[in-house]
Design a protein around this motif. Structure first.
Motif, mmCIF file in Angstrom:
data_model
loop_
_atom_site.group_PDB
_atom_site.id
_atom_site.type_symbol
_atom_site.label_atom_id
_atom_site.label_comp_id
_atom_site.label_asym_id
_atom_site.label_seq_id
_atom_site.Cartn_x
_atom_site.Cartn_y
_atom_site.Cartn_z
ATOM 1 N N GLU A 97 0.829 -1.207 0.000
ATOM 2 C CA GLU A 97 0.000 0.000 0.000
ATOM 3 C C GLU A 97 0.866 1.261 0.000
ATOM 4 O O GLU A 97 0.582 2.217 -0.730
ATOM 5 C CB GLU A 97 -0.933 -0.006 1.205
ATOM 6 N N ASN A 98 1.933 1.267 0.793
ATOM 7 C CA ASN A 98 2.824 2.430 0.836
ATOM 8 C C ASN A 98 3.532 2.654 -0.493
ATOM 9 O O ASN A 98 3.708 3.794 -0.928
ATOM 10 C CB ASN A 98 3.846 2.284 1.962
ATOM 11 N N MET A 99 3.949 1.579 -1.160
ATOM 12 C CA MET A 99 4.607 1.720 -2.460
ATOM 13 C C MET A 99 3.666 2.352 -3.477
ATOM 14 O O MET A 99 4.043 3.297 -4.185
ATOM 15 C CB MET A 99 5.094 0.364 -2.976
ATOM 16 N N ALA A 106 3.721 10.700 -6.668
ATOM 17 C CA ALA A 106 4.705 11.144 -7.659
ATOM 18 C C ALA A 106 4.081 11.245 -9.058
ATOM 19 O O ALA A 106 4.783 11.503 -10.038
ATOM 20 C CB ALA A 106 5.884 10.183 -7.687
ATOM 21 N N GLY A 107 2.774 10.998 -9.161
ATOM 22 C CA GLY A 107 2.097 11.114 -10.443
ATOM 23 C C GLY A 107 2.140 9.857 -11.291
ATOM 24 O O GLY A 107 1.875 9.895 -12.477
ATOM 25 N N ILE A 108 2.442 8.723 -10.657
ATOM 26 C CA ILE A 108 2.531 7.459 -11.378
ATOM 27 C C ILE A 108 1.380 6.562 -10.962
ATOM 28 O O ILE A 108 1.204 6.280 -9.782
ATOM 29 C CB ILE A 108 3.881 6.753 -11.088
ATOM 30 N N THR A 109 0.592 6.129 -11.922
ATOM 31 C CA THR A 109 -0.484 5.184 -11.647
ATOM 32 C C THR A 109 0.113 3.799 -11.628
ATOM 33 O O THR A 109 0.825 3.407 -12.567
ATOM 34 C CB THR A 109 -1.575 5.274 -12.728
ATOM 35 N N ALA A 110 -0.150 3.042 -10.580
ATOM 36 C CA ALA A 110 0.462 1.727 -10.441
ATOM 37 C C ALA A 110 -0.552 0.689 -9.983
ATOM 38 O O ALA A 110 -1.495 1.010 -9.274
ATOM 39 C CB ALA A 110 1.613 1.789 -9.441
ATOM 40 N N ARG A 111 -0.310 -0.536 -10.410
ATOM 41 C CA ARG A 111 -1.023 -1.699 -9.882
ATOM 42 C C ARG A 111 0.062 -2.593 -9.327
ATOM 43 O O ARG A 111 1.133 -2.736 -9.916
ATOM 44 C CB ARG A 111 -1.783 -2.410 -10.978
ATOM 45 N N ALA A 112 -0.225 -3.223 -8.204
ATOM 46 C CA ALA A 112 0.791 -4.035 -7.560
ATOM 47 C C ALA A 112 0.176 -5.308 -6.994
ATOM 48 O O ALA A 112 -1.009 -5.348 -6.670
ATOM 49 C CB ALA A 112 1.456 -3.240 -6.435
ATOM 50 N N ALA A 113 1.012 -6.324 -6.878
ATOM 51 C CA ALA A 113 0.570 -7.599 -6.322
ATOM 52 C C ALA A 113 1.732 -8.220 -5.561
ATOM 53 O O ALA A 113 2.895 -7.948 -5.849
ATOM 54 C CB ALA A 113 0.113 -8.538 -7.416
ATOM 55 N N ILE A 114 1.393 -9.071 -4.592
ATOM 56 C CA ILE A 114 2.386 -9.793 -3.831
ATOM 57 C C ILE A 114 2.090 -11.287 -3.976
ATOM 58 O O ILE A 114 0.938 -11.689 -3.938
ATOM 59 C CB ILE A 114 2.354 -9.408 -2.342
ATOM 60 N N ALA A 115 3.153 -12.057 -4.136
ATOM 61 C CA ALA A 115 2.990 -13.514 -4.214
ATOM 62 C C ALA A 115 4.125 -14.162 -3.413
ATOM 63 O O ALA A 115 5.207 -13.584 -3.282
ATOM 64 C CB ALA A 115 3.043 -13.988 -5.655
ATOM 65 N N ASP A 116 3.870 -15.350 -2.907
ATOM 66 C CA ASP A 116 4.886 -16.052 -2.130
ATOM 67 C C ASP A 116 6.092 -16.442 -2.983
ATOM 68 O O ASP A 116 7.212 -16.510 -2.485
ATOM 69 C CB ASP A 116 4.294 -17.305 -1.478
ATOM 70 N N THR A 117 5.866 -16.749 -4.240
ATOM 71 C CA THR A 117 6.987 -17.122 -5.119
ATOM 72 C C THR A 117 6.929 -16.336 -6.396
ATOM 73 O O THR A 117 5.924 -15.801 -6.754
ATOM 74 C CB THR A 117 6.931 -18.616 -5.466
#
Length: 117
Positions: A97-99, A106-117
């Motif tokens: 969430e912080n990233m 900073a004006g950058i639209t981002a999608r992010a995900a976390i996975a164990d591997t």
């Protein structure tokens, strides 16, 4: 607005903004077709070298602030190995969430995900 470039001999759309997407334009659409359908469309040449350089700078930024193992994943991604680092940022969910929030600020639209591997 769309960004255009070459795929082989064809000039195609490489990236679209939200307004162009709402018009039905997608990456891979031939520029000639897009211009015929939407004569007022703003078409700019993509700067692929500049995009790669920016992605590398962003990866370096993540490496200095989030995790020691980071790699650009062109054309528009970054992969981080946060093993052993996520707890320093309040856990995986908080870190993610912080990233995304810092990128948004900073004006950058981002999608992010976390996975164990």
């Amino acid at each position: 607005m769309v960004l255009a470039g070459r795929e082989g001999r064809r000039r195609v759309i490489l990236s679209v903004d939200l307004a162009a997407r709402r018009l039905g334009l997608r990456p891979g659409t031939p520029v000639a077709k897009a211009q015929a359908l939407h004569p007022d469309l703003l078409i700019m040449d993509a700067d692929l070298d500049g995009d790669r350089a920016g992605l590398e700078r962003l990866a370096l930024w993540f490496q200095h602030r989030i995790a020691p193992i980071v790699a650009p994943d062109p054309p528009d991604g970054i992969v981080l190995d946060t093993t052993g680092a996520d707890h320093l940022h309040g856990g995986e969910a908080v870190m993610l969430e912080n990233m995304v929030t810092r990128l948004k600020e900073a004006g950058i639209t981002a999608r992010a995900a976390i996975a164990d591997t």
